[in-house]
Design a protein around this motif. Structure first.
Motif, PDB file in Angstrom:
ATOM      1  N   HIS A 147     -31.303 -32.036   6.957  1.00 29.85           N
ATOM      2  CA  HIS A 147     -32.076 -32.079   8.198  1.00 29.85           C
ATOM      3  C   HIS A 147     -33.238 -31.099   8.209  1.00 29.85           C
ATOM      4  O   HIS A 147     -33.773 -30.755   9.262  1.00 29.85           O
TER       5      HIS A 147
ATOM      6  N   CYS B 164     -36.676 -35.980   8.445  1.00 32.80           N
ATOM      7  CA  CYS B 164     -35.660 -35.155   7.777  1.00 32.80           C
ATOM      8  C   CYS B 164     -35.504 -35.628   6.326  1.00 32.80           C
ATOM      9  O   CYS B 164     -35.664 -36.816   6.029  1.00 32.80           O
TER      10      CYS B 164
ATOM     11  N   CYS C  76     -30.146 -37.484  13.577  1.00 32.10           N
ATOM     12  CA  CYS C  76     -29.997 -36.223  14.313  1.00 32.10           C
ATOM     13  C   CYS C  76     -30.970 -36.131  15.479  1.00 32.10           C
ATOM     14  O   CYS C  76     -30.862 -35.230  16.308  1.00 32.10           O
TER      15      CYS C  76
ATOM     16  N   CYS D 281     -34.529 -39.864  12.219  1.00 33.99           N
ATOM     17  CA  CYS D 281     -33.234 -39.454  11.664  1.00 33.99           C
ATOM     18  C   CYS D 281     -32.147 -39.588  12.728  1.00 33.99           C
ATOM     19  O   CYS D 281     -32.431 -39.472  13.925  1.00 33.99           O
TER      20      CYS D 281
HETATM   21 ZN   LIG Z   1     -32.064 -35.098  10.741  1.00 33.91          ZN
END
Ligand SMILES: [Zn+2]
Length: 310
Positions: A166, A183, A178, A176
């Motif tokens: 990340h 990332c 996240c 991503c």
């Molecule tokens: Zn990420």
């Protein structure tokens, strides 16, 4: 024979072993995790497997295991032995160490993170053997990592240390999971390469392994896809090199199966980016899919040696 239980709980399967103090594997077993049956059933399956391993130890060696180490995915509170969260397996704040201790007759239990446990094993008995500081990177569905230092793994203040997947290497790049964009894992994971190669060929089944084969046969479109991933990975490694200065970078996971097709351009891409940093050795992981289980065994033995010295 003195032994400990080593157990790696994955999204689909569990790998277990009985491990001697020198790290040698005395017995191995595998079982499906059965996540399709729900979180409670998964936990019951883990506890049953551990109990069966303890029984196996008593039958084979005439004595119960001295301790158990269990590696699980997701967010872990290692100190308190709590499996905090796993999107894959569905649990939240599961007191895994307590449950296992109760089931196994109150032997000491170590709970570890799967990738950090794998990194620990690679560092001590695998590709990083004898290396004091290393970075372990696993290129799979996502990208995970572990920071090795003085024979252990640096997990950070909150258990997120080593999450090189990340690190943003392409600002504004692909979305991503996240929540961020660009990332490393959106560009250089095995899944990312599979996606890029499927798009380039128009074949939804084209995957990273097929891309590696096409690179080896000199396919120019495959070379572009592959080099994009290699460049992103090199950017991530150089960032880590500037921060951590490891002597060795150990690269494992599905994409590393490509061998020199990955490592030759990756080493070149890292070297050409370095300015003042000392070049790390970039090497393939050795322990393959048993790394996390072996690492769990090391955690169990570490627990016992801490008890002796405490
Ligand atoms: Zn990420």
């Amino acid at each position: 024979m003195k032994h400990v239980i080593a157990l790696d709980v994955g999204g689909t399967g569990m790998k277990a072993a009985l491990v001697a103090q020198d790290g040698s594997v005395l017995y191995e077993a595998r079982r499906p995790t059965g996540r399709e049956h729900g979180t409670d059933a998964v936990v019951a399956t883990i506890l049953d497997f551990a109990a069966d391993l303890a029984q196996e130890g008593r039958t084979r060696f005439g004595a119960a295991p001295l301790a158990a180490g269990v590696a699980v995915p997701g967010t872990i509170d290692e100190r308190n032995g709590i499996a905090v969260f796993s999107a894959n397996l569905g649990w939240r704040d599961l007191p895994m160490r307590k449950l296992l201790g109760e089931r196994l007759g109150n032997i000491p239990v170590a709970l570890g993170h799967d990738v950090r446990s794998g990194g620990l094993a690679e560092g001590r008995i695998g590709a990083g053997r004898g290396v004091d500081r290393f970075l372990f990177i696993a290129l799979g569905t996502g990208i995970a990592g572990a920071i090795g230092i003085h024979g252990g793994i640096e997990a950070g203040a909150h258990g997120y240390g080593g999450e090189i997947g990340h690190v943003v290497v392409r600002p504004g790049g692909p979305q991503c999971g996240c929540g961020a964009r660009g990332c490393l894992e959106t560009l250089a994971s095995a899944s990312a390469v599979s996606r890029a190669w499927a798009e380039a060929t128009g074949d939804p089944d084209a995957d990273a392994a097929a891309c590696a084969l096409a690179v080896e046969s000199g396919d120019p479109a495959a070379l572009v896809v592959w080099q994009n991933a290699v460049d992103a990975l090199a950017d991530g490694i150089v960032l880590a090199q500037s921060l951590l200065d490891p002597s060795t970078v150990i690269v494992g996971g599905g994409l590393a199966e490509a061998g020199d097709t990955l490592f030759t351009p990756l080493r070149a891409a890292v070297t050409e980016r370095l300015t003042f940093q000392m070049p790390p050795k970039v090497v393939p992981a050795m322990l393959k899919d048993t790394a996390a289980s072996l690492g769990a065994g090391l955690l169990a033995w570490d627990l016992l040696s801490m008890e002796v010295t405490a």
